[in-house]
Design an enzyme around this catalytic site. Structure first.
Site, PDB file in Angstrom:
ATOM      1  N   CYS A  19       1.073  -2.676  -8.137  1.00  0.00           N
ATOM      2  CA  CYS A  19       1.449  -3.792  -7.272  1.00  0.00           C
ATOM      3  C   CYS A  19       1.553  -5.036  -8.145  1.00  0.00           C
ATOM      4  O   CYS A  19       1.642  -4.931  -9.371  1.00  0.00           O
ATOM      5  CB  CYS A  19       0.475  -3.957  -6.105  1.00  0.00           C
ATOM      6  SG  CYS A  19      -1.201  -4.495  -6.531  1.00  0.00           S
ATOM      7  N   ASN A  22      -2.727  -6.189  -9.012  1.00  0.00           N
ATOM      8  CA  ASN A  22      -3.687  -5.089  -9.136  1.00  0.00           C
ATOM      9  C   ASN A  22      -5.055  -5.440  -8.563  1.00  0.00           C
ATOM     10  O   ASN A  22      -6.086  -5.056  -9.103  1.00  0.00           O
ATOM     11  CB  ASN A  22      -3.795  -4.630 -10.589  1.00  0.00           C
ATOM     12  CG  ASN A  22      -4.556  -3.323 -10.781  1.00  0.00           C
ATOM     13  OD1 ASN A  22      -5.256  -3.154 -11.758  1.00  0.00           O
ATOM     14  ND2 ASN A  22      -4.421  -2.385  -9.860  1.00  0.00           N
ATOM     15  N   CYS A  24      -5.151  -5.830  -4.703  1.00  0.00           N
ATOM     16  CA  CYS A  24      -5.093  -5.517  -3.271  1.00  0.00           C
ATOM     17  C   CYS A  24      -4.582  -4.101  -3.015  1.00  0.00           C
ATOM     18  O   CYS A  24      -5.354  -3.190  -2.730  1.00  0.00           O
ATOM     19  CB  CYS A  24      -4.227  -6.527  -2.523  1.00  0.00           C
ATOM     20  SG  CYS A  24      -4.868  -8.220  -2.526  1.00  0.00           S
ATOM     21  N   ARG A  25      -3.281  -3.910  -3.134  1.00  0.00           N
ATOM     22  CA  ARG A  25      -2.664  -2.653  -2.731  1.00  0.00           C
ATOM     23  C   ARG A  25      -2.884  -1.513  -3.715  1.00  0.00           C
ATOM     24  O   ARG A  25      -3.282  -0.409  -3.314  1.00  0.00           O
ATOM     25  CB  ARG A  25      -1.158  -2.853  -2.521  1.00  0.00           C
ATOM     26  CG  ARG A  25      -0.832  -3.819  -1.393  1.00  0.00           C
ATOM     27  CD  ARG A  25       0.625  -4.202  -1.389  1.00  0.00           C
ATOM     28  NE  ARG A  25       0.912  -5.070  -2.537  1.00  0.00           N
ATOM     29  CZ  ARG A  25       2.115  -5.508  -2.870  1.00  0.00           C
ATOM     30  NH1 ARG A  25       3.163  -5.149  -2.144  1.00  0.00           N
ATOM     31  NH2 ARG A  25       2.299  -6.301  -3.891  1.00  0.00           N
ATOM     32  N   SER A  26      -2.612  -1.729  -4.986  1.00  0.00           N
ATOM     33  CA  SER A  26      -2.686  -0.605  -5.935  1.00  0.00           C
ATOM     34  C   SER A  26      -4.105  -0.088  -6.153  1.00  0.00           C
ATOM     35  O   SER A  26      -4.295   1.129  -6.213  1.00  0.00           O
ATOM     36  CB  SER A  26      -1.994  -0.934  -7.256  1.00  0.00           C
ATOM     37  OG  SER A  26      -2.518  -2.082  -7.866  1.00  0.00           O
ATOM     38  N   ASP A 135       2.197  -7.093   0.961  1.00  0.00           N
ATOM     39  CA  ASP A 135       1.067  -7.645   0.210  1.00  0.00           C
ATOM     40  C   ASP A 135       0.168  -8.400   1.187  1.00  0.00           C
ATOM     41  O   ASP A 135       0.579  -9.402   1.769  1.00  0.00           O
ATOM     42  CB  ASP A 135       1.589  -8.589  -0.870  1.00  0.00           C
ATOM     43  CG  ASP A 135       0.502  -9.046  -1.824  1.00  0.00           C
ATOM     44  OD1 ASP A 135      -0.690  -8.837  -1.534  1.00  0.00           O
ATOM     45  OD2 ASP A 135       0.855  -9.614  -2.870  1.00  0.00           O
TER      46      ASP A 135
END
Length: 163
Positions: A19, A22, A24-26, A135
């Protein structure tokens, strides 16, 4: 005789989730997929990691809201550390999953020609939906829960495709 999907499945032993920062999402996707692999006793068959296209948060733990939503689902991502993608990642990972189209474009711009085919949009590759995982950084906690559900569904599909 193996068809091309079976052949691709046999080759994938390492997955990188990417993301923007690095945090939140990934890291959440990495934690979810690691947890799912552990549940089916396949964790040792894969190398997993996550990275960001940007390096602003390098060395930082995931966003506290990502840690909290993961924890609420029985997953601990608190020990992960943010990092920026490096050139070696394009050779070391069999599958590089971008969380959104902007990150996908950034990855493709940085990747050598030989690695282009390993870069995929997460939801497109897992669920067949050409869409971004939003995001949640500027959202409240409920945005993180919505992202968790999206990632969990996608990781479950990824596991079925790779198992």
């Amino acid at each position: 005789m193996m068809d091309s999907a079976e052949s691709e499945t046999k080759r994938i032993g390492s997955v990188l989730f990417v993301c923007l920062g690095n945090i939140c999402r990934s890291p959440l996707a990495e934690g979810i997929f690691r947890h799912q692999l552990h549940q089916v006793e396949r964790l040792e068959a894969f190398r997993l990691d996550s990275a960001g296209t940007g390096g602003w948060h390098a060395g930082d733990p995931p966003d506290p809201r990502s840690i909290a939503v993961a924890r609420s689902h029985g997953i601990d991502i608190s020990q992960q550390s943010a990092r920026q993608i490096v050139a070696a990642d394009f050779q070391q990972f069999d599958l590089i999953l971008a969380m959104d189209r902007s990150n996908e474009a950034t990855l493709k711009a940085r990747a050598p020609l030989a690695a282009q085919g390993r870069i995929r949009l997460f939801l497109d590759h897992t669920l067949g939906i050409r869409a971004d995982v939003p995001d949640p950084y500027h959202d409240a906690a409920d945005g993180f829960e919505a992202v968790y559900r999206m990632l969990d569904q996608g990781c479950s599909a990824l596991l079925r495709n790779l198992a």
